[in-house]
Design an enzyme around this catalytic site. Structure first.
Site, PDB file in Angstrom:
ATOM      1  N   LEU A  23      51.301  35.597  30.250  1.00  0.00           N
ATOM      2  CA  LEU A  23      52.469  36.098  30.981  1.00  0.00           C
ATOM      3  C   LEU A  23      53.362  36.881  30.034  1.00  0.00           C
ATOM      4  O   LEU A  23      53.327  36.687  28.817  1.00  0.00           O
ATOM      5  CB  LEU A  23      53.250  34.928  31.600  1.00  0.00           C
ATOM      6  CG  LEU A  23      52.469  34.014  32.548  1.00  0.00           C
ATOM      7  CD1 LEU A  23      53.330  32.826  32.966  1.00  0.00           C
ATOM      8  CD2 LEU A  23      51.980  34.783  33.770  1.00  0.00           C
TER       9      LEU A  23
ATOM     10  N   LYS B 265      36.616  38.897  27.885  1.00  0.00           N
ATOM     11  CA  LYS B 265      37.814  38.100  28.138  1.00  0.00           C
ATOM     12  C   LYS B 265      37.482  36.877  28.987  1.00  0.00           C
ATOM     13  O   LYS B 265      36.781  36.972  29.994  1.00  0.00           O
ATOM     14  CB  LYS B 265      38.854  38.967  28.849  1.00  0.00           C
ATOM     15  CG  LYS B 265      40.217  38.325  29.014  1.00  0.00           C
ATOM     16  CD  LYS B 265      41.194  39.341  29.602  1.00  0.00           C
ATOM     17  CE  LYS B 265      42.555  38.761  29.848  1.00  0.00           C
ATOM     18  NZ  LYS B 265      43.475  39.756  30.443  1.00  0.00           N
TER      19      LYS B 265
ATOM     20  N   HIS C 181      36.865  46.300  37.780  1.00  0.00           N
ATOM     21  CA  HIS C 181      37.543  45.594  38.865  1.00  0.00           C
ATOM     22  C   HIS C 181      38.666  46.467  39.416  1.00  0.00           C
ATOM     23  O   HIS C 181      39.056  47.458  38.804  1.00  0.00           O
ATOM     24  CB  HIS C 181      38.118  44.276  38.358  1.00  0.00           C
ATOM     25  CG  HIS C 181      39.128  44.434  37.261  1.00  0.00           C
ATOM     26  ND1 HIS C 181      38.786  44.777  35.968  1.00  0.00           N
ATOM     27  CD2 HIS C 181      40.491  44.326  37.251  1.00  0.00           C
ATOM     28  CE1 HIS C 181      39.861  44.853  35.212  1.00  0.00           C
ATOM     29  NE2 HIS C 181      40.916  44.600  35.964  1.00  0.00           N
TER      30      HIS C 181
ATOM     31  N   ASP D  36      43.233  49.879  29.932  1.00  0.00           N
ATOM     32  CA  ASP D  36      42.175  49.738  30.938  1.00  0.00           C
ATOM     33  C   ASP D  36      41.572  51.102  31.223  1.00  0.00           C
ATOM     34  O   ASP D  36      42.287  52.070  31.495  1.00  0.00           O
ATOM     35  CB  ASP D  36      42.746  49.158  32.231  1.00  0.00           C
ATOM     36  CG  ASP D  36      43.088  47.693  32.120  1.00  0.00           C
ATOM     37  OD1 ASP D  36      42.163  46.865  32.176  1.00  0.00           O
ATOM     38  OD2 ASP D  36      44.288  47.369  31.991  1.00  0.00           O
TER      39      ASP D  36
ATOM     40  N   GLU E 117      37.989  39.610  33.600  1.00  0.00           N
ATOM     41  CA  GLU E 117      37.624  38.332  32.989  1.00  0.00           C
ATOM     42  C   GLU E 117      36.266  37.842  33.483  1.00  0.00           C
ATOM     43  O   GLU E 117      35.876  38.091  34.630  1.00  0.00           O
ATOM     44  CB  GLU E 117      38.693  37.282  33.301  1.00  0.00           C
ATOM     45  CG  GLU E 117      40.052  37.642  32.725  1.00  0.00           C
ATOM     46  CD  GLU E 117      41.193  36.790  33.257  1.00  0.00           C
ATOM     47  OE1 GLU E 117      42.203  36.655  32.546  1.00  0.00           O
ATOM     48  OE2 GLU E 117      41.079  36.265  34.383  1.00  0.00           O
TER      49      GLU E 117
ATOM     50  N   ASP F 249      50.094  42.694  38.288  1.00  0.00           N
ATOM     51  CA  ASP F 249      49.604  43.984  38.777  1.00  0.00           C
ATOM     52  C   ASP F 249      50.752  44.770  39.398  1.00  0.00           C
ATOM     53  O   ASP F 249      51.294  44.390  40.438  1.00  0.00           O
ATOM     54  CB  ASP F 249      48.492  43.781  39.813  1.00  0.00           C
ATOM     55  CG  ASP F 249      47.178  43.368  39.172  1.00  0.00           C
ATOM     56  OD1 ASP F 249      47.114  43.345  37.932  1.00  0.00           O
ATOM     57  OD2 ASP F 249      46.218  43.076  39.913  1.00  0.00           O
TER      58      ASP F 249
ATOM     59  N   GLU G 280      45.388  36.493  23.717  1.00  0.00           N
ATOM     60  CA  GLU G 280      46.378  37.242  24.475  1.00  0.00           C
ATOM     61  C   GLU G 280      47.397  36.254  25.027  1.00  0.00           C
ATOM     62  O   GLU G 280      47.114  35.068  25.162  1.00  0.00           O
ATOM     63  CB  GLU G 280      45.748  37.979  25.665  1.00  0.00           C
ATOM     64  CG  GLU G 280      44.789  39.077  25.306  1.00  0.00           C
ATOM     65  CD  GLU G 280      44.230  39.781  26.546  1.00  0.00           C
ATOM     66  OE1 GLU G 280      44.691  39.466  27.668  1.00  0.00           O
ATOM     67  OE2 GLU G 280      43.352  40.645  26.391  1.00  0.00           O
TER      68      GLU G 280
ATOM     69  N   THR H 136      43.096  33.810  26.824  1.00  0.00           N
ATOM     70  CA  THR H 136      44.502  33.971  27.201  1.00  0.00           C
ATOM     71  C   THR H 136      45.290  32.675  27.042  1.00  0.00           C
ATOM     72  O   THR H 136      44.776  31.664  26.577  1.00  0.00           O
ATOM     73  CB  THR H 136      44.613  34.461  28.658  1.00  0.00           C
ATOM     74  OG1 THR H 136      44.030  33.472  29.519  1.00  0.00           O
ATOM     75  CG2 THR H 136      43.874  35.767  28.849  1.00  0.00           C
TER      76      THR H 136
END
Length: 548
Positions: free
Chosen positions: A459, A371, A167, A127, A259, A175, A456, A418
């Site tokens: 989790l 994404k 973001h 990121d 996203e 996070d 991706e 995802t």
């Protein structure tokens, strides 16, 4: 505790020349014993490298929830190889004591990169936080930490996917740190709270600037789109020497968690809990003004009063609401009007940012991607409530992913999706989950639109079952396969012995085009790698000389 990789075939292209002292963060010791043969094959997204479950997954039964899409061949230029990238920790770059950005735990990270390269991983994803880079004021950019990271990746023979993360970090699944938006942006939020998303009860969400003000100069004389464009242009200029040879992909952030969606299911402060339907985010003054104008144009002024009044609350189920229940308001003329407006605003937002990115990064050799969230809960309901509140107008009667795929394909951008590791049978029955059916629908949508599709895991998973599911998902069905896969995430747990074995086997299987549907039982010969943890006193002299 140190990490040792032993292999009869190493993937490191040439010996490292200068040792670096071990870090106190694992992995701190990596040993490679022999040269390697270069990786073969190219992917749809990267150039060839210059440096240098026991579960058997069968066909997934398809429930006819959406119209079929005609598949067309696209993707990896004939190659069946699926390159693997690994996401770096969220706090890989931090603000240093001198006020400049730095690489966090650099020695340990360098060791981790060596381990990834030895396993045959193509590259890393990181990121590029707006809140770090432009923190000191408008158009005052600090790229120093990222510049060092790019050089580190280049030295280790790894490619990079770099995410333009507009973001905040914090408040969502996974996070582990807090990186808010730039302080000067937060000051503008204090002056005008309506520049952030707002739900029906007036709750503000500071994760991302509301798309309602995309074309309004609310950020010290610039529009949000202009701010994002200036940021990407500065990035291009700073890293021009690496674009197309080290930095292979620019993922353009378009919403919360990077996203393309609304922040309809915020976890911060317990606002939302799985598997709640979430809430529409259309009550800041800019979104309300847009809705009112659309309602007047449609000849129904009364439809412009802030969104559905019967859509329930974050943690309700579809049948508990008037809007989302089986024969609810979603399936009426008003419901169609609102959902079209809500989803079209999101599509326009994505198209504007991507158009800007396309003009900035054209001819650099770097691929663009975006994404899309894998919102799999309540998928089996008619309304697909959780997808609707996030901005995906996908119901039993309408395919909401084809318009997104077409928007991305128009710019040649990869659609990154995802939840590729999930199985329907592993989800709670009461939640109406169907991740496998959702992935199948998205694969068909991407194929129909001519968009490349990457994946991706949603989790953190380390088990053979999850890897086996990704292997099955990556396979091309009527021309629909994955052109790359990004694994969540590089951390200490991944480097634990059993987890590392599974991961290396997974990377190898994906390099073979996902032809296996399960991981091999044993890696005791050929180019097998394993991870051993040794005490510092057990280190061999030659291992001491290999830098982490």
């Amino acid at each position: 505790m140190a990490l040792t990789l032993r292999s009869s075939t190493s993937f490191i292209s040439k010996p490292l020349k200068s040792p670096i002292k071990p870090s106190n963060e694992p992995p701190s010791l990596i040993s490679f014993t022999s040269p390697h043969k270069p990786l073969s094959g190219t992917s749809c997204r990267v150039k060839p490298l210059r440096a240098s479950s026991n579960d058997i997954i069968g066909p997934v039964p398809v429930e006819k929830l959406h119209p079929g899409a005609t598949a067309k061949t696209h993707g990896s230029n004939g190659s069946t190889r699926v390159p693997i990238y690994v996401m770096l920790p969220l706090d890989t770059i931090l603000k240093g004591n001198d006020g400049k950005s730095i690489v966090n735990r650099a020695r340990a990270l360098n060791a981790s990169m060596m381990a990834l390269r030895s396993a045959g991983v193509e590259g890393i994803m990181v990121d590029v936080w707006w809140g770090l880079v432009e923190r000191d004021g408008p158009m005052r950019y600090d790229w120093e930490g990222y510049a060092e990271l790019v050089r580190m990746a280049e030295r280790n023979g790894l490619k990079m996917q770099m995410v333009m993360s507009f973001h905040q970090c914090g408040g969502n699944v996974g996070d582990s740190c807090s990186i808010p938006l730039p302080p000067w942006v937060l000051e503008e939020m204090s002056r005008d709270p309506d520049i952030v998303y707002t739900d029906r009860s007036g709750r503000r969400n500071p994760e991302y600037i509301s798309l309602g003000c995309d074309e309004i100069p609310v950020l010290r004389g610039r529009t949000p789109i202009q701010v994002y464009s200036d940021y990407m242009r500065s990035f291009r200029d700073r890293f021009s020497d690496y674009l197309g040879n080290v930095i292979m992909e620019i993922q353009v952030g378009m919403g919360p968690c990077g996203e393309l969606r609304y922040p309809s299911y915020p976890e911060s402060n317990g606002t939302w809990r799985f598997p709640g339907i979430g809430e529409f985010q259309c009550n800041d003054k800019y979104m309300k003004a847009s809705l009112q104008a659309a309602a007047i144009e449609a000849g129904h002024r009364e439809w412009g009063n802030g969104g559905p009044h019967d859509a329930g609350h974050y943690n309700q189920f579809p049948e508990e609401t008037g809007f989302f229940k089986r024969e609810g308001t979603w399936n009426t003329e008003y419901g169609n009007f609102f959902l079209n407006w809500y989803s079209d605003k999101l599509l326009k937002h994505g198209d504007q940012i991507l158009s800007s990115a396309d003009s900035i990064f054209t001819d650099t050799g770097a691929k663009l991607s975006a994404k899309v969230a894998g919102i799999h809960w309540h998928y089996r309901s008619r309304s697909h409530a959780a997808e609707l509140t996030a901005g995906y107008y996908n119901t039993r009667n309408r395919d909401g992913y084809i318009p997104i795929a077409k928007m991305l394909a128009k710019k040649g951008a990869v659609m990154n999706f995802t939840c590729m590791e999930m199985k329907d049978e592993q989800q709670p029955g009461h939640a109406g989950c169907a991740p496998e059916l959702l992935v199948q629908q998205v694969k068909k949508a991407a194929s129909s639109a001519g968009a490349e599709l990457a994946g991706e895991n949603a989790l953190e998973r380390y088990d053979e079952g999850a890897y086996g599911q990704v292997l099955a998902t990556s396979q091309s069905e009527n021309g629909v396969g994955l052109c790359a896969f990004t694994y969540l995430r590089m951390n200490k747990k991944l480097l634990e012995e059993g987890n590392w074995r599974n991961f290396v086997s997974f990377v190898k299987a994906m390099s073979e085009g996902g032809r296996r549907n399960s991981l091999p039982r044993s890696h005791s010969s050929h180019s097998d790698l394993y991870v051993g943890f040794v005490k510092s006193g057990d280190r061999k002299p030659e291992a001491e000389a290999i830098a982490a």
